[in-house]
Design a protein around this motif. Structure first.
Motif, PDB file in Angstrom:
ATOM      1  N   ALA A  95      36.394  18.256 -26.619  1.00  0.00           N
ATOM      2  CA  ALA A  95      35.499  19.418 -26.619  1.00  0.00           C
ATOM      3  C   ALA A  95      35.333  20.021 -28.009  1.00  0.00           C
ATOM      4  CB  ALA A  95      36.018  20.481 -25.660  1.00  0.00           C
ATOM      5  N   THR A  96      36.086  19.524 -28.978  1.00  0.00           N
ATOM      6  CA  THR A  96      36.001  20.092 -30.328  1.00  0.00           C
ATOM      7  C   THR A  96      35.568  19.069 -31.374  1.00  0.00           C
ATOM      8  OG1 THR A  96      38.364  19.684 -30.693  1.00  0.00           O
ATOM      9  CG2 THR A  96      37.735  21.866 -29.847  1.00  0.00           C
ATOM     10  N   ALA A  97      35.411  17.820 -30.968  1.00  0.00           N
ATOM     11  CA  ALA A  97      34.974  16.772 -31.899  1.00  0.00           C
ATOM     12  C   ALA A  97      33.704  16.128 -31.353  1.00  0.00           C
ATOM     13  CB  ALA A  97      36.068  15.714 -32.057  1.00  0.00           C
ATOM     14  N   THR A  98      32.970  15.507 -32.232  1.00  0.00           N
ATOM     15  CA  THR A  98      31.784  14.772 -31.793  1.00  0.00           C
ATOM     16  C   THR A  98      32.183  13.344 -31.449  1.00  0.00           C
ATOM     17  OG1 THR A  98      31.229  13.957 -33.995  1.00  0.00           O
ATOM     18  CG2 THR A  98      30.329  16.124 -33.363  1.00  0.00           C
ATOM     19  N   GLU A  99      31.285  12.664 -30.761  1.00  0.00           N
ATOM     20  CA  GLU A  99      31.512  11.250 -30.436  1.00  0.00           C
ATOM     21  C   GLU A  99      31.730  10.462 -31.735  1.00  0.00           C
ATOM     22  OE1 GLU A  99      31.762   8.503 -27.219  1.00  0.00           O
ATOM     23  OE2 GLU A  99      31.207  10.593 -27.012  1.00  0.00           O
ATOM     24  N   ARG A 100      30.921  10.764 -32.733  1.00  0.00           N
ATOM     25  CA  ARG A 100      31.020  10.078 -34.028  1.00  0.00           C
ATOM     26  C   ARG A 100      32.382  10.319 -34.677  1.00  0.00           C
ATOM     27  NH1 ARG A 100      26.175  10.422 -37.923  1.00  0.00           N
ATOM     28  NH2 ARG A 100      26.367   8.244 -38.415  1.00  0.00           N
ATOM     29  N   GLU A 101      32.861  11.572 -34.633  1.00  0.00           N
ATOM     30  CA  GLU A 101      34.161  11.891 -35.236  1.00  0.00           C
ATOM     31  C   GLU A 101      35.306  11.162 -34.523  1.00  0.00           C
ATOM     32  OE1 GLU A 101      33.215  16.428 -36.839  1.00  0.00           O
ATOM     33  OE2 GLU A 101      33.858  16.112 -34.760  1.00  0.00           O
ATOM     34  N   LEU A 102      35.270  11.145 -33.206  1.00  0.00           N
ATOM     35  CA  LEU A 102      36.334  10.448 -32.470  1.00  0.00           C
ATOM     36  C   LEU A 102      36.303   8.952 -32.742  1.00  0.00           C
ATOM     37  CD1 LEU A 102      36.435  12.312 -29.035  1.00  0.00           C
ATOM     38  CD2 LEU A 102      38.053  12.464 -30.940  1.00  0.00           C
ATOM     39  N   ALA A 104      35.247   7.524 -35.446  1.00  0.00           N
ATOM     40  CA  ALA A 104      35.739   7.313 -36.814  1.00  0.00           C
ATOM     41  C   ALA A 104      37.263   7.375 -36.860  1.00  0.00           C
ATOM     42  CB  ALA A 104      35.125   8.345 -37.752  1.00  0.00           C
ATOM     43  N   ARG A 105      37.846   8.339 -36.154  1.00  0.00           N
ATOM     44  CA  ARG A 105      39.301   8.486 -36.148  1.00  0.00           C
ATOM     45  C   ARG A 105      39.976   7.286 -35.477  1.00  0.00           C
ATOM     46  NH1 ARG A 105      40.386  14.311 -33.827  1.00  0.00           N
ATOM     47  NH2 ARG A 105      42.538  13.628 -34.017  1.00  0.00           N
ATOM     48  N   VAL A 106      39.413   6.852 -34.343  1.00  0.00           N
ATOM     49  CA  VAL A 106      39.995   5.708 -33.642  1.00  0.00           C
ATOM     50  C   VAL A 106      39.785   4.434 -34.455  1.00  0.00           C
ATOM     51  CG1 VAL A 106      39.904   4.297 -31.549  1.00  0.00           C
ATOM     52  CG2 VAL A 106      39.833   6.802 -31.373  1.00  0.00           C
ATOM     53  N   SER A 107      38.613   4.280 -35.068  1.00  0.00           N
ATOM     54  CA  SER A 107      38.354   3.109 -35.921  1.00  0.00           C
ATOM     55  C   SER A 107      39.369   3.035 -37.054  1.00  0.00           C
ATOM     56  CB  SER A 107      36.944   3.157 -36.508  1.00  0.00           C
ATOM     57  OG  SER A 107      35.993   2.841 -35.540  1.00  0.00           O
ATOM     58  N   ALA A 108      39.636   4.185 -37.681  1.00  0.00           N
ATOM     59  CA  ALA A 108      40.593   4.220 -38.788  1.00  0.00           C
ATOM     60  C   ALA A 108      41.989   3.828 -38.303  1.00  0.00           C
ATOM     61  CB  ALA A 108      40.617   5.602 -39.422  1.00  0.00           C
ATOM     62  N   SER A 109      42.367   4.286 -37.130  1.00  0.00           N
ATOM     63  CA  SER A 109      43.684   3.972 -36.594  1.00  0.00           C
ATOM     64  C   SER A 109      43.774   2.516 -36.142  1.00  0.00           C
ATOM     65  CB  SER A 109      43.993   4.886 -35.403  1.00  0.00           C
ATOM     66  OG  SER A 109      45.210   4.518 -34.795  1.00  0.00           O
ATOM     67  N   ALA A 110      42.724   2.022 -35.482  1.00  0.00           N
ATOM     68  CA  ALA A 110      42.737   0.665 -34.930  1.00  0.00           C
ATOM     69  C   ALA A 110      42.431  -0.402 -35.978  1.00  0.00           C
ATOM     70  CB  ALA A 110      41.725   0.553 -33.785  1.00  0.00           C
ATOM     71  N   GLY A 111      41.756  -0.001 -37.035  1.00  0.00           N
ATOM     72  CA  GLY A 111      41.386  -0.965 -38.064  1.00  0.00           C
ATOM     73  C   GLY A 111      40.237  -1.869 -37.655  1.00  0.00           C
ATOM     74  N   VAL A 112      39.498  -1.472 -36.629  1.00  0.00           N
ATOM     75  CA  VAL A 112      38.335  -2.234 -36.164  1.00  0.00           C
ATOM     76  C   VAL A 112      37.205  -1.268 -35.823  1.00  0.00           C
ATOM     77  CG1 VAL A 112      39.706  -4.162 -35.253  1.00  0.00           C
ATOM     78  CG2 VAL A 112      39.101  -2.271 -33.750  1.00  0.00           C
ATOM     79  N   ASP A 113      36.001  -1.808 -35.739  1.00  0.00           N
ATOM     80  CA  ASP A 113      34.845  -1.014 -35.363  1.00  0.00           C
ATOM     81  C   ASP A 113      34.927  -0.658 -33.882  1.00  0.00           C
ATOM     82  OD1 ASP A 113      32.214   0.117 -35.398  1.00  0.00           O
ATOM     83  OD2 ASP A 113      31.497  -1.753 -34.485  1.00  0.00           O
ATOM     84  N   VAL A 114      34.801   0.624 -33.560  1.00  0.00           N
ATOM     85  CA  VAL A 114      34.853   1.047 -32.161  1.00  0.00           C
ATOM     86  C   VAL A 114      33.572   1.782 -31.747  1.00  0.00           C
ATOM     87  CG1 VAL A 114      37.374   1.166 -32.112  1.00  0.00           C
ATOM     88  CG2 VAL A 114      36.055   3.220 -32.620  1.00  0.00           C
ATOM     89  N   TRP A 116      31.279   0.840 -30.061  1.00  0.00           N
ATOM     90  CA  TRP A 116      30.936   0.486 -28.683  1.00  0.00           C
ATOM     91  C   TRP A 116      31.673   1.346 -27.655  1.00  0.00           C
ATOM     92  CZ3 TRP A 116      35.269  -0.890 -26.031  1.00  0.00           C
ATOM     93  CH2 TRP A 116      36.381  -1.274 -26.810  1.00  0.00           C
ATOM     94  N   GLN A 117      32.759   1.998 -28.068  1.00  0.00           N
ATOM     95  CA  GLN A 117      33.591   2.778 -27.144  1.00  0.00           C
ATOM     96  C   GLN A 117      33.026   4.182 -26.975  1.00  0.00           C
ATOM     97  OE1 GLN A 117      36.597   1.943 -25.330  1.00  0.00           O
ATOM     98  NE2 GLN A 117      35.992   3.868 -24.392  1.00  0.00           N
ATOM     99  N   ARG A 118      32.865   4.619 -25.738  1.00  0.00           N
ATOM    100  CA  ARG A 118      32.400   5.972 -25.468  1.00  0.00           C
ATOM    101  C   ARG A 118      33.603   6.848 -25.155  1.00  0.00           C
ATOM    102  NH1 ARG A 118      28.958   8.637 -20.972  1.00  0.00           N
ATOM    103  NH2 ARG A 118      28.398  10.527 -22.087  1.00  0.00           N
ATOM    104  N   PHE A 119      33.597   8.080 -25.672  1.00  0.00           N
ATOM    105  CA  PHE A 119      34.703   9.000 -25.456  1.00  0.00           C
ATOM    106  C   PHE A 119      34.327  10.221 -24.630  1.00  0.00           C
ATOM    107  CE2 PHE A 119      36.078   6.577 -29.190  1.00  0.00           C
ATOM    108  CZ  PHE A 119      37.281   6.113 -28.705  1.00  0.00           C
ATOM    109  N   HIS A 120      33.106  10.297 -24.158  1.00  0.00           N
ATOM    110  CA  HIS A 120      32.658  11.364 -23.245  1.00  0.00           C
ATOM    111  C   HIS A 120      32.969  12.765 -23.778  1.00  0.00           C
ATOM    112  CE1 HIS A 120      33.071   7.725 -20.761  1.00  0.00           C
ATOM    113  NE2 HIS A 120      31.977   8.174 -20.188  1.00  0.00           N
ATOM    114  N   VAL A 121      32.531  13.035 -24.999  1.00  0.00           N
ATOM    115  CA  VAL A 121      32.754  14.354 -25.568  1.00  0.00           C
ATOM    116  C   VAL A 121      31.982  15.412 -24.784  1.00  0.00           C
ATOM    117  CG1 VAL A 121      33.227  13.482 -27.887  1.00  0.00           C
ATOM    118  CG2 VAL A 121      30.911  14.178 -27.277  1.00  0.00           C
ATOM    119  N   VAL A 122      32.427  16.647 -24.910  1.00  0.00           N
ATOM    120  CA  VAL A 122      31.840  17.778 -24.200  1.00  0.00           C
ATOM    121  C   VAL A 122      31.265  18.734 -25.236  1.00  0.00           C
ATOM    122  CG1 VAL A 122      32.371  19.718 -22.699  1.00  0.00           C
ATOM    123  CG2 VAL A 122      33.525  17.534 -22.352  1.00  0.00           C
TER     124      VAL A 122
END
Length: 164
Positions: A95-102, A104-114, A116-122
């Protein structure tokens, strides 16, 4: 199998005084709670309940997803649920981050492009809460006799604020 020793040790201590054996699994207080997976939330403690009192469904953002609705229908018809609380919380990542921000954070942690993954931000937590409560109230398998409320849990004060 390593890496779980501390948890298995804690489980043994828990099992030494375990008192719910033989319990039938119904919601003794007639309550179901849909809330976020956030570890700052104690779903039973925040409303003065104990293990065995309520059915708990947790997911990112505390949203009423198809899986949550399935759990609620089962709870109402098979497990004595009479009241349903939908409880997102303050300072929630979805609820405090955008889909793009999440992404980016997961991509940085996983080391791969994500991308394609939806995080259902509010975008609007209170509006999303109203929509989720309406989903439950209008579901054909949730009878009108079941009370449904929408609340926001404040992770800094421990207080619930009813919105719907």
């Amino acid at each position: 199998m390593t890496g779980f020793e501390d948890l298995l040790h804690a489980n043994q201590t828990f099992a030494d005084t375990f008192a719910l054996g033989g319990f039938d699994g119904v919601a003794a207080a007639g309550v179901a709670i849909v809330t976020c997976m956030d570890s700052r939330i104690d779903p039973l403690g925040m409303v003065g309940l104990q293990p065995g009192d309520a059915k708990i469904f947790r997911n990112p953002g505390g949203r009423v997803t198809d899986a949550a609705l399935e759990a609620l229908v089962l709870g109402v018809h098979l497990l004595k649920v009479e009241r349903i609380m939908v409880v997102p919380h303050t300072r929630c990542a979805v609820a405090t981050a955008t889909e793009r921000e999440l992404r980016a954070r997961v991509s940085a942690s996983a080391g791969v492009d994500v991308t394609w993954q939806r995080f259902h931000v509010v975008d609007d937590q209170v509006e999303a809460l109203a929509e989720d409560v309406a989903k439950v109230r209008t579901h054909p398998l949730i009878p009108d006799r079941v009370q449904v409320g929408g609340f926001v849990y404040d992770v800094d004060t421990g207080l619930l604020h009813q919105h719907v």
